[in-house]
Design a protein around this motif. Structure first.
Motif, PDB file in Angstrom:
ATOM      1  N   LYS A   1     -19.910  -5.985  -5.236  1.00 44.45           N
ATOM      2  CA  LYS A   1     -18.959  -5.686  -4.439  1.00 44.45           C
ATOM      3  C   LYS A   1     -18.333  -7.102  -2.889  1.00 44.45           C
ATOM      4  O   LYS A   1     -17.817  -6.438  -2.507  1.00 44.45           O
ATOM      5  CB  LYS A   1     -20.659  -5.180  -2.716  1.00 44.45           C
ATOM      6  N   TYR A   2     -18.810  -7.902  -3.200  1.00 45.82           N
ATOM      7  CA  TYR A   2     -18.492  -9.383  -2.437  1.00 45.82           C
ATOM      8  C   TYR A   2     -17.038  -9.456  -3.145  1.00 45.82           C
ATOM      9  O   TYR A   2     -16.695  -9.374  -3.003  1.00 45.82           O
ATOM     10  CB  TYR A   2     -19.063 -10.478  -3.167  1.00 45.82           C
ATOM     11  N   ILE A   3     -16.983  -9.486  -4.856  1.00 44.46           N
ATOM     12  CA  ILE A   3     -15.636  -9.496  -5.521  1.00 44.46           C
ATOM     13  C   ILE A   3     -14.361  -8.176  -5.130  1.00 44.46           C
ATOM     14  O   ILE A   3     -13.379  -9.034  -4.862  1.00 44.46           O
ATOM     15  CB  ILE A   3     -16.085  -8.839  -7.024  1.00 44.46           C
ATOM     16  N   ARG A   4     -15.216  -7.021  -4.596  1.00 40.96           N
ATOM     17  CA  ARG A   4     -13.967  -5.949  -3.916  1.00 40.96           C
ATOM     18  C   ARG A   4     -13.574  -6.501  -2.949  1.00 40.96           C
ATOM     19  O   ARG A   4     -12.703  -6.253  -2.321  1.00 40.96           O
ATOM     20  CB  ARG A   4     -14.690  -5.072  -4.138  1.00 40.96           C
ATOM     21  N   TYR A   5     -15.004  -6.947  -1.949  1.00 39.42           N
ATOM     22  CA  TYR A   5     -14.424  -7.281  -1.059  1.00 39.42           C
ATOM     23  C   TYR A   5     -13.079  -8.524  -0.974  1.00 39.42           C
ATOM     24  O   TYR A   5     -12.307  -8.207  -0.419  1.00 39.42           O
ATOM     25  CB  TYR A   5     -15.486  -8.242  -0.042  1.00 39.42           C
ATOM     26  N   VAL A   6     -12.967  -9.070  -1.142  1.00 33.22           N
ATOM     27  CA  VAL A   6     -12.009 -10.347  -1.773  1.00 33.22           C
ATOM     28  C   VAL A   6     -10.463  -9.995  -2.209  1.00 33.22           C
ATOM     29  O   VAL A   6     -10.087 -10.609  -1.524  1.00 33.22           O
ATOM     30  CB  VAL A   6     -13.205 -11.398  -2.536  1.00 33.22           C
ATOM     31  N   GLU A   7     -11.288  -9.009  -3.484  1.00 32.36           N
ATOM     32  CA  GLU A   7      -9.428  -8.055  -3.403  1.00 32.36           C
ATOM     33  C   GLU A   7      -9.248  -7.407  -2.704  1.00 32.36           C
ATOM     34  O   GLU A   7      -8.062  -7.783  -2.359  1.00 32.36           O
ATOM     35  CB  GLU A   7     -10.339  -7.377  -4.737  1.00 32.36           C
ATOM     36  N   LYS A   8     -10.356  -7.192  -1.510  1.00 32.28           N
ATOM     37  CA  LYS A   8      -9.033  -6.109  -0.508  1.00 32.28           C
ATOM     38  C   LYS A   8      -8.636  -7.508   0.541  1.00 32.28           C
ATOM     39  O   LYS A   8      -7.699  -6.923   0.866  1.00 32.28           O
ATOM     40  CB  LYS A   8     -10.349  -5.421   0.234  1.00 32.28           C
ATOM     41  N   LEU A   9      -9.361  -8.758   0.833  1.00 34.60           N
ATOM     42  CA  LEU A   9      -9.043  -9.608   1.574  1.00 34.60           C
ATOM     43  C   LEU A   9      -7.192 -10.019   1.647  1.00 34.60           C
ATOM     44  O   LEU A   9      -6.734 -10.036   2.223  1.00 34.60           O
ATOM     45  CB  LEU A   9      -9.867 -10.764   1.397  1.00 34.60           C
ATOM     46  N   PHE A  10      -7.248  -9.963  -0.115  1.00 29.12           N
ATOM     47  CA  PHE A  10      -6.670 -10.359  -0.564  1.00 29.12           C
ATOM     48  C   PHE A  10      -4.704  -9.843  -0.269  1.00 29.12           C
ATOM     49  O   PHE A  10      -3.957 -10.110   0.221  1.00 29.12           O
ATOM     50  CB  PHE A  10      -5.787 -10.178  -2.032  1.00 29.12           C
ATOM     51  N   ILE A  11      -5.511  -7.954  -0.016  1.00 28.86           N
ATOM     52  CA  ILE A  11      -4.141  -7.199  -0.434  1.00 28.86           C
ATOM     53  C   ILE A  11      -3.729  -7.358   1.435  1.00 28.86           C
ATOM     54  O   ILE A  11      -2.803  -6.937   1.740  1.00 28.86           O
ATOM     55  CB  ILE A  11      -5.244  -5.226  -0.177  1.00 28.86           C
ATOM     56  N   GLY A  12      -4.729  -7.830   1.957  1.00 22.40           N
ATOM     57  CA  GLY A  12      -4.909  -8.135   3.790  1.00 22.40           C
ATOM     58  C   GLY A  12      -3.359  -9.213   3.960  1.00 22.40           C
ATOM     59  O   GLY A  12      -2.669  -8.891   4.751  1.00 22.40           O
TER      60      GLY A  12
ATOM     61  N   MET B   1       2.145 -12.323  -2.658  1.00 25.39           N
ATOM     62  CA  MET B   1       1.342 -10.752  -2.188  1.00 25.39           C
ATOM     63  C   MET B   1       1.514 -10.320  -4.018  1.00 25.39           C
ATOM     64  O   MET B   1       0.674  -9.136  -4.042  1.00 25.39           O
ATOM     65  CB  MET B   1       2.842 -10.557  -1.847  1.00 25.39           C
ATOM     66  N   ILE B   2       2.160 -10.775  -5.103  1.00 26.33           N
ATOM     67  CA  ILE B   2       1.904  -9.602  -6.037  1.00 26.33           C
ATOM     68  C   ILE B   2       0.893 -10.448  -7.032  1.00 26.33           C
ATOM     69  O   ILE B   2       0.020  -9.873  -6.882  1.00 26.33           O
ATOM     70  CB  ILE B   2       3.232 -10.110  -6.992  1.00 26.33           C
ATOM     71  N   LEU B   3       1.249 -11.241  -6.914  1.00 23.22           N
ATOM     72  CA  LEU B   3       0.063 -12.161  -7.639  1.00 23.22           C
ATOM     73  C   LEU B   3      -1.567 -12.335  -6.736  1.00 23.22           C
ATOM     74  O   LEU B   3      -2.283 -11.993  -8.073  1.00 23.22           O
ATOM     75  CB  LEU B   3       0.366 -13.950  -7.680  1.00 23.22           C
ATOM     76  N   LEU B   4      -0.966 -12.148  -5.531  1.00 21.86           N
ATOM     77  CA  LEU B   4      -2.554 -11.839  -5.419  1.00 21.86           C
ATOM     78  C   LEU B   4      -3.163  -9.902  -5.356  1.00 21.86           C
ATOM     79  O   LEU B   4      -5.087 -10.362  -5.432  1.00 21.86           O
ATOM     80  CB  LEU B   4      -3.225 -12.514  -3.292  1.00 21.86           C
ATOM     81  N   GLY B   5      -2.353  -9.859  -5.863  1.00 27.95           N
ATOM     82  CA  GLY B   5      -2.514  -8.156  -5.245  1.00 27.95           C
ATOM     83  C   GLY B   5      -3.265  -7.151  -6.604  1.00 27.95           C
ATOM     84  O   GLY B   5      -3.114  -6.649  -6.796  1.00 27.95           O
ATOM     85  N   TRP B   6      -2.351  -8.415  -7.608  1.00 24.90           N
ATOM     86  CA  TRP B   6      -3.364  -8.018  -9.365  1.00 24.90           C
ATOM     87  C   TRP B   6      -4.750  -7.135  -9.622  1.00 24.90           C
ATOM     88  O   TRP B   6      -4.754  -6.135  -9.833  1.00 24.90           O
ATOM     89  CB  TRP B   6      -3.293  -8.929 -10.144  1.00 24.90           C
ATOM     90  N   ALA B   7      -5.731  -8.092  -8.299  1.00 27.39           N
ATOM     91  CA  ALA B   7      -7.116  -6.890  -9.186  1.00 27.39           C
ATOM     92  C   ALA B   7      -7.060  -6.198  -7.705  1.00 27.39           C
ATOM     93  O   ALA B   7      -7.423  -4.786  -8.689  1.00 27.39           O
ATOM     94  CB  ALA B   7      -8.012  -8.318  -8.527  1.00 27.39           C
ATOM     95  N   TYR B   8      -6.925  -5.521  -7.124  1.00 28.84           N
ATOM     96  CA  TYR B   8      -6.890  -4.709  -6.319  1.00 28.84           C
ATOM     97  C   TYR B   8      -6.090  -3.328  -6.659  1.00 28.84           C
ATOM     98  O   TYR B   8      -6.757  -2.148  -6.757  1.00 28.84           O
ATOM     99  CB  TYR B   8      -6.354  -5.483  -4.432  1.00 28.84           C
ATOM    100  N   THR B   9      -4.588  -4.192  -7.045  1.00 28.70           N
ATOM    101  CA  THR B   9      -3.743  -2.758  -7.901  1.00 28.70           C
ATOM    102  C   THR B   9      -5.225  -2.081  -8.850  1.00 28.70           C
ATOM    103  O   THR B   9      -4.372  -1.126  -9.408  1.00 28.70           O
ATOM    104  CB  THR B   9      -2.875  -3.019  -8.474  1.00 28.70           C
ATOM    105  N   MET B  10      -5.948  -2.950  -9.625  1.00 22.79           N
ATOM    106  CA  MET B  10      -6.575  -2.677 -10.635  1.00 22.79           C
ATOM    107  C   MET B  10      -7.849  -1.640 -10.544  1.00 22.79           C
ATOM    108  O   MET B  10      -8.060  -0.653 -11.061  1.00 22.79           O
ATOM    109  CB  MET B  10      -6.837  -4.054 -11.329  1.00 22.79           C
TER     110      MET B  10
ATOM    111  N   CYS C   1      -9.681 -10.864 -14.108  1.00 22.90           N
ATOM    112  CA  CYS C   1     -10.460 -11.650 -14.777  1.00 22.90           C
ATOM    113  C   CYS C   1     -11.780 -10.613 -14.469  1.00 22.90           C
ATOM    114  O   CYS C   1     -11.983  -9.879 -14.970  1.00 22.90           O
ATOM    115  CB  CYS C   1     -10.957 -12.513 -15.323  1.00 22.90           C
ATOM    116  N   LEU C   2     -12.128 -10.343 -13.497  1.00 21.67           N
ATOM    117  CA  LEU C   2     -13.465 -10.095 -12.988  1.00 21.67           C
ATOM    118  C   LEU C   2     -13.712  -8.636 -12.655  1.00 21.67           C
ATOM    119  O   LEU C   2     -14.259  -7.788 -12.901  1.00 21.67           O
ATOM    120  CB  LEU C   2     -13.661 -10.889 -11.183  1.00 21.67           C
ATOM    121  N   GLU C   3     -12.289  -8.415 -12.175  1.00 21.79           N
ATOM    122  CA  GLU C   3     -12.094  -7.220 -12.024  1.00 21.79           C
ATOM    123  C   GLU C   3     -12.186  -6.279 -12.930  1.00 21.79           C
ATOM    124  O   GLU C   3     -12.478  -4.998 -13.745  1.00 21.79           O
ATOM    125  CB  GLU C   3     -10.681  -6.058 -10.586  1.00 21.79           C
ATOM    126  N   LEU C   4     -11.562  -6.552 -14.112  1.00 20.29           N
ATOM    127  CA  LEU C   4     -11.819  -6.187 -15.824  1.00 20.29           C
ATOM    128  C   LEU C   4     -12.874  -6.388 -16.349  1.00 20.29           C
ATOM    129  O   LEU C   4     -14.202  -5.126 -16.442  1.00 20.29           O
ATOM    130  CB  LEU C   4     -10.832  -7.060 -16.361  1.00 20.29           C
TER     131      LEU C   4
END
Lengths: 177, 432
Positions: A18-29, A70-79, A157-160
Motif C-alpha cells: 500500500k505504501y509503495i503504491r501510495y508513493v507511485e501515485k504521489l510521483f504521478i501527482g 515526469m517520465i522517469l518518476l512515472g515508470w512504476a505507476y505506468t507498470m 523494481c519494487l512494483e515488479l
C-alpha cells in the motif's frame, strides 16, 4: 510457520504494498504538476519571444528536466496500471498455468534489467554530483537531477516485485485468468 | 560468430521475447544490452544501461510527444468530438450511409488535434456507434468506418508517428506534419467514396437520414471553429516558421486547455485524469524509445544496416522493386506490432537503405505511417479493431470483416502516394 505468523506476515506485506503504491501515485501527482509547468513555460516562452522579443532564458533545459522527471518518476505507476505495452497474442492462447508462468518470467526479466539500470544510474548520479556538474543556462547544480533515473528504477523494481508476488499467488491458485 | 550473425540472432530473440509477452520496451533493452555485452564487453553494456534512460527521457527533440498527447486529451474532455459528429451528420446525414460518412468527416477533423489513432477510435466508438445502431446500420460497416476513421489521426498532423520518425531520422518534423495533410485528406475522401458506394448498392446497410436546413448546419458548426482555430494556430505557426514542433505542442496544449476551460468541461478531477492519462501514455512511449535506443546501439555496433545496404546495392534489381518489398514487409510487420514499435525496430536498418536508393525521407515517412495504419486494422494484432470492439462490444471477427473495404482504400491511397510523391511533398516544398 504457524497460521498466525503467516497472517501477520501477509498483513505487513499488504501494508508495504500500500505504501509503495501510495508513493507511485504521489510521483504521478508530481509529474502532473511538472506537465502543466512544461506546457505553460513553453507557451510563455513563445509568446514572450514573438510578441515582446523577450524569450525566457533556460526554457529548453527546464523543459527537458520536467519531461525527464515526469517520465522517469512515472515508470512504476505506468507498470502498476499495466500501461507498458506488450504483445499478448501468443500468450493469450496458453492455458492459465502456462500464461501465469510466461507472465512471471517476463516480470523477472524486467526486474533484472531495472536492477542493472538502478545500479548503473545511481553510480552515475553520485559521480555527477561529486563532479559538481552545472547547466549551460539554468542556475544551480545539474547532478542531483540525475537521481530521477535511480529513484524511478528503484520504484519500478519494487512494483515488479509486487507483481511477481501476485503472479506466484495466481499460479498457486491455478493460473492466470 | 560474426557480428552480423549475432545481430540476426538478436533480432530473432527479440521477436521471440515479444511473442512471449515480455514488455516491448524491456525486450528491446534486454536484447540490446546482451548484444553489446557480446560485441563490446559488459562495461560498455552497463554504461549504456546507466546513461540511455536519462539521455532520452530528457531529450529536447522528444518534447513534442507529451505536449501533443496532452493537447489531444484536453480536446477529448472538452466534448468537441460529440459536436463535431453532430455537425458532420447535419451536413451529410441526408445521403446513403450518412452517419458513417459523418463519422469519417468528424474523425478527419478530430485528427487535426489528436495524434493518437486509438484515442480517436475510442472516442467515435462511444459517440457514433450507438447512433448507427439506432438507425439500423450494418454492424460491420459501422465498426469498420469507426476504426478506419480513427486511423486518420496518425496521418493528419499532429502525429506522434511523424514526431518519432523525424527524431530517429533527423528529418524535419514540421515538414512531415505538413506532408501528411494531403495524404490524410485523400484517404478520408476515399473512405467517404467507399461508404457511399456500399450504402448506395445496399441501402439497408446505411439508410439515408433526415435532411437538415443549411441554417441549422451553420448554427451547429460552432465546435468546428474551435478545432479549426486550434489547427490553424498549431500547423499555421509551424508552416509559417513561427515556432518549432515542440513550441507548437506547448501552444496547442495551452489552446486546448483554454478551450476546455471556456466550455466549462474541465474540473479538478477531470484535470487529474487528463494529466494521469497523458503521463502514462508518454511514459510507455518514451520507455519503448529508451529500450529501442539501446537495441539500435547494438545494431549499429554490429554493422547490420551497412552490410544489408551493401548487399542490396549489389543486386541488379530496380529500386522500386526493393521499395515495394520494404513496404510489403512493413504491412506484414504491422500485423503484429504497433506503428511506434515498428518504426523503432526497423528504422535503423531500413532508413539508410531507403536514402541510398534515392527516395525522399519525408515521402518515406508518410508512406511508413500509412502502411502502419494498415497494420492497425489487419489481423491478428489490429489495435484499432480491438479498441473499437472493446468500446462497441461487437466481436473482433465481425469488426475485422467490416474493415476490409477500408483496408483496400488504404492500399489505393498508398498506390496513389507512390505514383505521385508530389502529393505529399508539394506542401513542405513551399513551407517557409
Amino acid at each position: 510457520m504457524e497460521l498466525g505468523e503467516i497472517r501477520r506476515c501477509s498483513s505487513v506485506l499488504i501494508k508495504i504494498e500500500k505504501y509503495i503504491r501510495y508513493v507511485e501515485k504521489l510521483f504521478i501527482g508530481i509529474g502532473g504538476v511538472l506537465f502543466m509547468a512544461l506546457m505553460f513555460l513553453g507557451a510563455a516562452d513563445v509568446i514572450g519571444r514573438y510578441f515582446f522579443n523577450k524569450p525566457i532564458q533556460g526554457t529548453l533545459e527546464a523543459s527537458e528536466l520536467m519531461m525527464g522527471g515526469m517520465i522517469l518518476l512515472g515508470w512504476a505507476y505506468t507498470m502498476q496500471i499495466n500501461g507498458h505495452v506488450k504483445v499478448d497474442l501468443v500468450v493469450n492462447r496458453y492455458n492459465p498455468r502456462a500464461k501465469a508462468i510466461a507472465n512471471i518470467v517476463a516480470l523477472i526479466l524486467g526486474l533484472g534489467l531495472f536492477c542493472l539500470v538502478f545500479w548503473q544510474s545511481l553510480i552515475l548520479a553520485i559521480r555527477f554530483v561529486n563532479e559538481h556538474r552545472v547547466f549551460q543556462i539554468l542556475p544551480g547544480p545539474a547532478g542531483p537531477y540525475h537521481f530521477f533515473v535511480p529513484v524511478g528504477a528503484f520504484f519500478l523494481c519494487l512494483e515488479l516485485i509486487i507483481q511477481i508476488g501476485h503472479g506466484i499467488q495466481e499460479l498457486r491458485e491455478g493460473g492466470a485468468k | 560468430m560474426s557480428p552480423i550473425v549475432i545481430s540476426l540472432l538478436g533480432l530473432g530473440i527479440l521477436l521471440l521475447l515479444f511473442s512471449q509477452g515480455v514488455h516491448i520496451a524491456f525486450a528491446f533493452a534486454i536484447v540490446g544490452a546482451l548484444g553489446v555485452v557480446i560485441l563490446k564487453g559488459p562495461t560498455a553494456a552497463l554504461t549504456l544501461l546507466g546513461t540511455t534512460p536519462y539521455d532520452y527521457a530528457t531529450n529536447s527533440a522528444l518534447l513534442a510527444i507529451p505536449l501533443f498527447i496532452l493537447m489531444g486529451q484536453f480536446v477529448y474532455v472538452s466534448g468537441i468530438s460529440q459536436e463535431l459528429f453532430n455537425t458532420a451528420y447535419k451536413l451529410v446525414g441526408r445521403f446513403h450511409g450518412g452517419l458513417a460518412l459523418a463519422t469519417n468527416i468528424a474523425g478527419t477533423i478530430f485528427g487535426a488535434c489528436c495524434g493518437v489513432s486509438m484515442a480517436a477510435c475510442a472516442t467515435f466508438g462511444t459517440i457514433a456507434y450507438p447512433e448507427m445502431v439506432k438507425y439500423n446500420y450494418d454492424r460491420k460497416l459501422a465498426t469498420g468506418c469507426i476504426a478506419a476513421g480513427g486511423c486518420l489521426s496518425d496521418l493528419i498532423p499532429p502525429s506522434n508517428a511523424f514526431i518519432l520518425f523525424g527524431v530517429l531520422t533527423s528529418t524535419s518534423i514540421g515538414a512531415l506534419f505538413i506532408a501528411g495533410i494531403i495524404p490524410g485528406l485523400i484517404l478520408s475522401f476515399l473512405n467517404l467514396v467507399i461508404i457511399y458506394f456500399i450504402c448506395r448498392r445496399n441501402p439497408t446497410m446505411g439508410p439515408p437520414g433526415q435532411v437538415f436546413p443549411f441554417k441549422e448546419v451553420l448554427k451547429s458548426s460552432y465546435s468546428v471553429l474551435w478545432v479549426l482555430a486550434l489547427f490553424l494556430l498549431v500547423i499555421g505557426g509551424l508552416f509559417a516558421g513561427i515556432f518549432t514542433p515542440t513550441e507548437a505542442g506547448s501552444i496547442g496544449a495551452l489552446g486546448a486547455f483554454i478551450i476546455a476551460l471556456v466550455r466549462r468541461k474541465l474540473n479538478f478531477s477531470g484535470l487529474k485524469s487528463v494529466l494521469t492519462n497523458s503521463i502514462t501514455t508518454t511514459c510507455f512511449i518514451l520507455t519503448i524509445i529508451i529500450g529501442a535506443m539501446i537495441f539500435s546501439k547494438f545494431l549499429a555496433i554490429s554493422g547490420l544496416s551497412a552490410t544489408l545496404g551493401d548487399w542490396i546495392s549489389t543486386l541488379a534489381i530496380s529500386r522500386h522493386v526493393i521499395m515495394v518489398c520494404i513496404l510489403i514487409m512493413y504491412v506484414i510487420l504491422g500485423m503484429f506490432m504497433d506503428v511506434l514499435s515498428m518504426i523503432l525496430l526497423t528504422i535503423p536498418i531500413v532508413f539508410p537503405l531507403v536514402i541510398s536508393l534515392g527516395f525522399d525521407p519525408v515521402w518515406f515517412g508518410v508512406m511508413l505511417t500509412l502502411v502502419g495504419e494498415i497494420g492497425l486494422l489487419t489481423p491478428p494484432v489490429g489495435m484499432n479493431v480491438f479498441v473499437v470492439s472493446g468500446v462497441t462490444k461487437v466481436p473482433v471477427g465481425e469488426v475485422f470483416s467490416g474493415i476490409t473495404p477500408f483496408v483496400i482504400m488504404m492500399a489505393v491511397a498508398m498506390v496513389i502516394m507512390y505514383i505521385f510523391p508530389d502529393l505529399s511533398l508539394f506542401l513542405p516544398s513551399i513551407m517557409m
